[in-house]
Write a protein that holds these residues in place. Structure first.
Motif, mmCIF file in Angstrom:
data_model
loop_
_atom_site.group_PDB
_atom_site.id
_atom_site.type_symbol
_atom_site.label_atom_id
_atom_site.label_comp_id
_atom_site.label_asym_id
_atom_site.label_seq_id
_atom_site.Cartn_x
_atom_site.Cartn_y
_atom_site.Cartn_z
ATOM 1 N N GLY A 156 0.936 -1.146 -0.057
ATOM 2 C CA GLY A 156 -0.060 -0.137 0.027
ATOM 3 C C GLY A 156 0.840 1.408 0.067
ATOM 4 O O GLY A 156 0.350 2.373 0.444
ATOM 5 N N GLY A 157 2.069 1.269 -0.492
ATOM 6 C CA GLY A 157 2.877 2.412 -0.520
ATOM 7 C C GLY A 157 3.378 2.708 0.722
ATOM 8 O O GLY A 157 3.657 3.975 0.954
ATOM 9 N N GLN A 158 3.853 1.579 1.591
ATOM 10 C CA GLN A 158 4.546 2.014 2.677
ATOM 11 C C GLN A 158 6.016 2.481 2.419
ATOM 12 O O GLN A 158 6.690 1.770 1.591
ATOM 13 C CB GLN A 158 4.645 0.860 3.719
ATOM 14 N N PRO A 159 6.779 3.113 3.408
ATOM 15 C CA PRO A 159 8.188 3.566 3.069
ATOM 16 C C PRO A 159 8.935 2.374 3.403
ATOM 17 O O PRO A 159 8.701 2.017 4.527
ATOM 18 C CB PRO A 159 8.427 4.593 3.828
ATOM 19 N N LEU A 160 10.099 1.871 2.581
ATOM 20 C CA LEU A 160 10.953 0.995 2.883
ATOM 21 C C LEU A 160 12.198 1.336 3.571
ATOM 22 O O LEU A 160 12.626 0.813 4.442
ATOM 23 C CB LEU A 160 11.271 -0.001 1.601
ATOM 24 N N VAL A 161 12.723 2.431 2.664
ATOM 25 C CA VAL A 161 13.968 3.081 3.293
ATOM 26 C C VAL A 161 14.304 4.448 2.795
ATOM 27 O O VAL A 161 13.503 4.738 1.702
ATOM 28 C CB VAL A 161 15.075 2.206 2.577
ATOM 29 N N SER A 162 14.819 5.152 3.563
ATOM 30 C CA SER A 162 14.942 6.545 3.221
ATOM 31 C C SER A 162 16.655 6.647 3.122
ATOM 32 O O SER A 162 17.282 6.623 4.130
ATOM 33 C CB SER A 162 14.453 7.329 4.162
ATOM 34 N N LEU A 163 17.119 7.436 2.136
ATOM 35 C CA LEU A 163 18.366 7.637 1.903
ATOM 36 C C LEU A 163 18.833 9.070 1.967
ATOM 37 O O LEU A 163 18.184 9.837 1.162
ATOM 38 C CB LEU A 163 19.076 7.003 0.662
ATOM 39 N N LYS A 164 19.918 9.564 2.826
ATOM 40 C CA LYS A 164 20.327 10.896 2.797
ATOM 41 C C LYS A 164 21.812 11.073 2.679
ATOM 42 O O LYS A 164 22.432 11.152 3.444
ATOM 43 C CB LYS A 164 19.860 11.649 3.996
ATOM 44 N N ASN A 165 22.293 10.489 1.251
ATOM 45 C CA ASN A 165 23.813 10.599 1.059
ATOM 46 C C ASN A 165 24.230 11.830 0.392
ATOM 47 O O ASN A 165 25.429 11.990 0.162
ATOM 48 C CB ASN A 165 24.081 9.411 0.337
ATOM 49 N N HIS A 166 23.358 12.412 -0.329
ATOM 50 C CA HIS A 166 23.529 13.864 -0.974
ATOM 51 C C HIS A 166 23.462 14.841 -0.160
ATOM 52 O O HIS A 166 22.978 14.884 0.844
ATOM 53 C CB HIS A 166 22.887 14.032 -2.272
ATOM 54 N N HIS A 167 24.179 16.284 -0.425
ATOM 55 C CA HIS A 167 24.042 17.184 0.531
ATOM 56 C C HIS A 167 23.456 18.217 -0.399
ATOM 57 O O HIS A 167 23.455 19.565 0.167
ATOM 58 C CB HIS A 167 25.449 17.823 0.792
#
Length: 528
Positions: free
Chosen positions: A237-248
């Motif tokens: 149902g569109g659940q967030p699996l992972v969030s990546l923050k490697n760019h600035h």
């Protein structure tokens, strides 16, 4: 008189780059080929069929390049304003592109003139893509609407206006011709079904959405916006699996590589990150000279094409075994006579060796040390440190400080400083004191500075501020050391409890080491 020995700069070991299979794989590319376009490159799309040409959308043109061509093999220039989102159909025969003038144009790749023009949007169209069966087109515009168009009849089929801001990215399903996704600057992602008059799934990215990517299985959706790359599980149902923050800086483009095993993201911070799709960790990084707006990857990773804000198109081709073999053959090998020259000559007893005096080149601080100008030598070493501040090149001044301490002239070199020079010395101490390589020497230097200038405390606000910084640094370091000792004590207890216990049998008649009768056996003590 013995010759002057230059200051020995100690070389400390450095941690080398960890070489992995991904490092070897993604570094196996030739030097980039750079092509200047007419404006910022907003879109790159590879044809799904061989020979895998790619469409580059920049300014008012869409160029089609061959796999190894440095000049466009086809150009579409029938745009009145900036073109956007040039994309191929699944058969590679048709190409669609949006435009700033709100019109959508459909081209035959073998022709030059637009064979269809779709008008219905009121603002710039940044999204244009074909549905899976190839007879319909999805468009998204700055007028907050997304539309489906019928190609044979040049007619509008459906229109949705659920977003509340610009629609800047969209993608169609390759497995179902009725499903498509859109991303907007209102921070939302929406899944639409052409058989229903409204969206069937909503997701909140939290940032203005710049790019969308659908996995081949279409169970996962990847969105890029702001500094974040997020993966959504569509089967849940569109659940967030992972969030990546490697760019600035803002992430602008996404693509898949290595047959879906690697995810690539490009950003305005001039970097392209390569993620493993199993654990979503960064396995490689590419650097470029300018901010990146678009990214394309050829099938089997044969080419990496990047479009930048300065209008430069950078193309990297993968090396083939023939290229590697040719590079080895081109490398010139030394002649055999170079290796055997002089090897067969045996010196005679009456031979006299005439050697040229080797001229000694000294650094400026060594020349000053040779003249016993210790203060100026320390100043020169500090000047070298300030020139290398970005790389934290502290080895040279530390070598000079150690040499002055060895000579017993360090206190003389530190004395007689004005406010500016004293602040510079204290800044150097603060910057490098916690470095374990320099702590012992700089502690001695700090003690000497305090002994020499303790009478001047309170006379200069700049010096007082540096001394307070030094005190805060020492307090923090002391707290860290205490916490580390506590953690070390806890670990010792855990290791001791985890270690298997061994029973030790003491000398005695009983099984527990006691003599019969329960009285411990004590050896007799003889008086001396």
């Amino acid at each position: 008189m013995a010759s002057f020995k230059p200051t020995r700069i100690q070389v400390y070991p450095k941690l080398g780059e960890k070489v992995t299979q991904d490092t070897l794989y993604w570094k196996n590319y030739k030097a980039p080929v750079q092509i200047k376009e007419f404006g910022a490159i907003t879109s790159i799309d590879f044809s799904p069929l061989a020979p895998h040409t790619y469409a580059v959308t920049a300014s008012t043109r869409v160029h089609i390049y061959g796999p190894f061509s440095q000049e466009p093999v086809k150009t579409f220039t029938r745009f009145k304003d900036t073109a956007y989102s040039g994309r191929f159909r699944s058969d590679g025969q048709l190409l669609v592109a949006g435009c700033e003038d709100s019109a959508v144009r459909l081209f035959d790749v073998s022709g030059r003139v637009a064979i269809r023009m779709f008008k219905g949007h009121t603002k710039a169209v940044h999204v244009a893509d074909f549905t899976s069966h190839g007879y319909q087109i999805l468009t998204g515009s700055d007028d907050y609407t997304c539309k489906l168009w019928d190609i044979p009849n040049s007619a509008e089929l459906t229109s949705y206006k659920e977003h509340t801001d610009y629609i800047r990215c969209g993608i169609t399903s390759k497995l179902n011709r009725d499903l498509f996704f859109t991303g907007s600057y209102d921070h939302t992602l929406k899944l639409f079904d052409a058989r229903v008059d409204k969206s069937v799934m909503n997701m909140d990215h939290g940032q203005p959405v710049e790019s969308l990517l659908l996995y081949p299985s279409e169970g996962l959706l990847v969105s890029a916006g702001g500094r974040y790359v997020k993966v959504w599980d569509l089967l849940k149902g569109g659940q967030p699996l992972v969030s990546l923050k490697n760019h600035h800086k803002t992430v602008t483009s996404l693509c898949l590589g290595s047959n879906g095993q690697r995810l690539l993201s490009a950003s305005l911070d001039r970097h392209v990150k390569v993620y493993s799709t199993t654990n979503y960790k960064v396995v490689h990084n590419f650097d470029y000279a300018a901010s990146i707006l678009s990214l394309g990857l050829a099938p089997d990773d044969e080419s990496i094409v990047v479009g930048m804000t300065n209008g430069i198109l950078s193309i990297k081709h993968k090396r083939t075994p023939e290229d590697s073999k040719g590079a080895v053959q081109q490398k010139r090998q030394p002649a055999y006579r170079i290796f055997v020259k002089g090897k067969n000559y045996v010196p005679k007893q009456e031979d006299y060796l005439v050697s040229k005096p080797v001229r000694q080149y000294l650094a400026k601080y060594d020349k000053l040390l040779r003249k016993f100008n210790v203060s100026k030598a320390l100043d020169e070493a500090m000047e070298v440190s300030t020139q290398w501040t970005r790389l934290r090149k502290s080895e040279i001044p530390m070598a000079v400080i150690k040499e002055l301490d060895r000579r017993g002239t360090l206190k003389n070199a530190l004395a007689g400083r004005d406010e500016k020079e004293l602040c510079q010395l204290l800044s150097f101490v603060i910057m490098n004191l916690v470095d374990t390589r320099f702590t012992a020497t700089l502690t001695t230097m700090a003690e000497m500075l305090l002994d020499i200038y303790q009478s001047t405390v309170g006379m200069s606000s700049l010096v007082d501020r540096q001394l307070l910084r030094l005190q805060e640094l020492l307090d923090k370091e002391t707290e860290y050391q205490q916490e580390l000792m506590e953690v070390l004590g806890m670990l010792d207890v855990l290791f001791a409890s985890a270690h298997p216990r061994k029973e030790v049998t003491l000398p005695g008649d009983g099984a527990n080491g006691l003599a019969k009768g329960g009285i411990p056996h004590r050896p007799e003590i003889q008086a001396s």
